[in-house]
Design a protein around this motif. Structure first.
Motif, short mmCIF file in Angstrom:
data_model
loop_
_atom_site.label_atom_id
_atom_site.label_comp_id
_atom_site.label_asym_id
_atom_site.label_seq_id
_atom_site.Cartn_x
_atom_site.Cartn_y
_atom_site.Cartn_z
N ILE A 167 0.86 -1.18 0.00
CA ILE A 167 0.00 0.00 0.00
C ILE A 167 0.90 1.22 0.00
O ILE A 167 1.69 1.43 0.93
N ILE A 168 0.80 2.04 -1.04
CA ILE A 168 1.63 3.23 -1.13
C ILE A 168 0.73 4.45 -1.29
O ILE A 168 -0.06 4.55 -2.21
N ASP A 169 0.86 5.36 -0.33
CA ASP A 169 -0.02 6.52 -0.23
C ASP A 169 0.75 7.77 -0.68
O ASP A 169 1.68 8.20 0.00
N GLU A 170 0.35 8.34 -1.81
CA GLU A 170 1.04 9.49 -2.39
C GLU A 170 2.56 9.27 -2.39
O GLU A 170 3.32 10.05 -1.83
N PRO A 171 3.01 8.20 -3.04
CA PRO A 171 4.42 7.81 -2.91
C PRO A 171 5.40 8.74 -3.62
O PRO A 171 6.60 8.70 -3.35
N PHE A 172 4.92 9.58 -4.54
CA PHE A 172 5.83 10.39 -5.35
C PHE A 172 6.17 11.72 -4.70
O PHE A 172 6.98 12.48 -5.22
N THR A 173 5.55 12.02 -3.55
CA THR A 173 5.80 13.28 -2.86
C THR A 173 7.26 13.37 -2.44
O THR A 173 7.78 12.52 -1.73
N GLY A 174 7.94 14.41 -2.90
CA GLY A 174 9.33 14.64 -2.51
C GLY A 174 10.36 13.87 -3.31
O GLY A 174 11.56 14.04 -3.09
N LEU A 175 9.90 13.01 -4.24
CA LEU A 175 10.84 12.22 -5.03
C LEU A 175 11.22 12.95 -6.31
O LEU A 175 10.37 13.55 -6.97
N ASP A 176 12.48 12.87 -6.69
CA ASP A 176 12.91 13.41 -7.97
C ASP A 176 12.50 12.44 -9.08
O ASP A 176 12.14 11.29 -8.81
N PRO A 177 12.53 12.89 -10.34
CA PRO A 177 12.07 12.02 -11.44
C PRO A 177 12.78 10.68 -11.53
O PRO A 177 12.17 9.67 -11.88
N VAL A 178 14.08 10.65 -11.22
CA VAL A 178 14.81 9.38 -11.27
C VAL A 178 14.28 8.43 -10.20
O VAL A 178 14.06 7.24 -10.46
N ALA A 179 14.04 8.95 -8.99
CA ALA A 179 13.52 8.12 -7.91
C ALA A 179 12.11 7.62 -8.21
O ALA A 179 11.75 6.50 -7.86
N VAL A 180 11.29 8.46 -8.86
CA VAL A 180 9.95 8.03 -9.27
C VAL A 180 10.06 6.84 -10.22
O VAL A 180 9.34 5.83 -10.07
N HIS A 181 10.96 6.94 -11.18
CA HIS A 181 11.17 5.85 -12.13
C HIS A 181 11.63 4.58 -11.40
O HIS A 181 11.15 3.47 -11.69
N ASP A 182 12.55 4.75 -10.43
CA ASP A 182 13.04 3.60 -9.67
C ASP A 182 11.92 2.95 -8.86
O ASP A 182 11.84 1.71 -8.77
N LEU A 183 11.06 3.77 -8.26
CA LEU A 183 9.94 3.23 -7.49
C LEU A 183 8.99 2.45 -8.39
O LEU A 183 8.54 1.35 -8.03
N LEU A 184 8.70 2.98 -9.55
CA LEU A 184 7.80 2.29 -10.48
C LEU A 184 8.41 0.96 -10.95
O LEU A 184 7.68 -0.01 -11.18
N ASP A 185 9.72 0.91 -11.05
CA ASP A 185 10.39 -0.36 -11.38
C ASP A 185 10.17 -1.37 -10.25
O ASP A 185 9.95 -2.57 -10.51
N LEU A 186 10.25 -0.91 -9.00
CA LEU A 186 10.03 -1.80 -7.86
C LEU A 186 8.58 -2.32 -7.85
O LEU A 186 8.34 -3.50 -7.58
N VAL A 187 7.65 -1.42 -8.14
CA VAL A 187 6.24 -1.81 -8.22
C VAL A 187 6.04 -2.87 -9.29
O VAL A 187 5.37 -3.90 -9.07
N ALA A 188 6.64 -2.65 -10.46
CA ALA A 188 6.50 -3.60 -11.56
C ALA A 188 7.09 -4.95 -11.19
O ALA A 188 6.54 -6.01 -11.54
N ALA A 189 8.21 -4.95 -10.47
CA ALA A 189 8.85 -6.21 -10.09
C ALA A 189 7.99 -6.98 -9.09
O ALA A 189 7.85 -8.21 -9.19
N LYS A 190 7.41 -6.28 -8.13
CA LYS A 190 6.53 -6.95 -7.16
C LYS A 190 5.29 -7.50 -7.86
O LYS A 190 4.83 -8.61 -7.55
N LYS A 191 4.75 -6.73 -8.78
CA LYS A 191 3.59 -7.20 -9.55
C LYS A 191 3.94 -8.47 -10.32
O LYS A 191 3.19 -9.45 -10.31
N ALA A 192 5.10 -8.47 -10.97
CA ALA A 192 5.53 -9.63 -11.75
C ALA A 192 5.73 -10.86 -10.87
O ALA A 192 5.55 -12.00 -11.32
#
Length: 245
Positions: A156-181
């Motif tokens: 459960i991630i609540d407003e996870p992009f707050t305070g993250l730079d674009p690179v970190a947002v991309h890295d977080l989305l990669d983590l989400v995709a990996a957990k989904k897979a």
């Protein structure tokens, strides 16, 4: 079905916020929880993680409620709050070790999982730092690392992009995709609608504590009677409902 919410009503004190909320998050799916401030997103999340008790209805995770097996229920959830919550007297290393103990993780395996994540978030050289040394974005990365090092079934991630730079947002989305897979489920509450549209499999649109629409983007378009609309278009349409009444 990882998460199933049935006829959930609840809120704070005597004030109801949620009214007969129904939705589910299947295994291996990313669901976007969308709505205006005050629509009930955070209240829904607080009920799921057990900070609030339902007035009525049921919340099941892997077929069991919090009351039936509290330890298994809590260990099946990993939560990244909107505002990072860190202990001022614990270093980053100690925060991560505390998480390992809470989830009964093998320390060697957990550190092996963490190392590439910490390097990606540029936290690998900061294990002995205290929270006062971290920026808001770095604190958010600590919360993300602590959550995604686990083997939770539901993230459960609540407003996870707050305070993250674009690179970190991309890295977080990669983590989400990996957990989904890997078969885990993700419930993501966010106002960044373009990112939600690109990364979620389906959506739950809340308005005034009720589910206004639920489903894939195409299903939402049918429900909202807005062919070819974007998630942002439908969000804006919901905000305007009732304004001329």
């Amino acid at each position: 079905m990882a998460l199933k919410i049935s006829n959930l009503s609840g809120g704070y004190g005597q004030t109801p916020v949620l009214h007969d909320v129904d939705f589910s998050v299947a295994d291996g799916r990313v669901v976007g929880l969308i709505g205006l401030n005050g629509a009930g997103k955070s209240t829904t999340i607080k009920h799921i993680i057990g900070l609030l008790q339902p007035r009525s209805g049921k919340i099941e995770l892997n077929g069991k409620t919090l009351a039936q097996d509290e330890r298994a229920y809590r260990q099946a959830i990993a939560y990244v709050p909107e505002t990072p919550v860190l202990y001022p007297d614990l270093t980053l290393r100690e925060h991560l070790e505390l998480t390992m103990m809470a989830y009964s993780l093998d320390k060697d395996q957990a550190w092996a999982t963490l190392q590439p994540m910490l390097k990606k978030f540029r936290l690998d050289t900061k294990l002995d730092w205290f929270p006062d040394n971290f920026s808001k974005g770095m604190k958010q990365k600590v919360m993300i690392a602590a959550a995604f090092m686990t083997n939770a079934q539901l993230y459960i991630i609540d407003e996870p992009f707050t305070g993250l730079d674009p690179v970190a947002v991309h890295d977080l989305l990669d983590l989400v995709a990996a957990k989904k897979a890997a078969g885990a489920s993700v419930l993501m509450s966010t106002h960044v609608l373009a990112t939600a549209q690109d990364n979620a499999d389906s959506f739950v649109l809340l308005k005034d504590g009720r589910v206004r629409a639920e489903g894939t983007l195409d299903q939402l378009r049918v429900t909202m009677q807005m062919p070819a609309a974007s998630l942002d278009d439908m969000y804006m349409a919901i905000t305007r409902e009732g304004q001329s009444e």
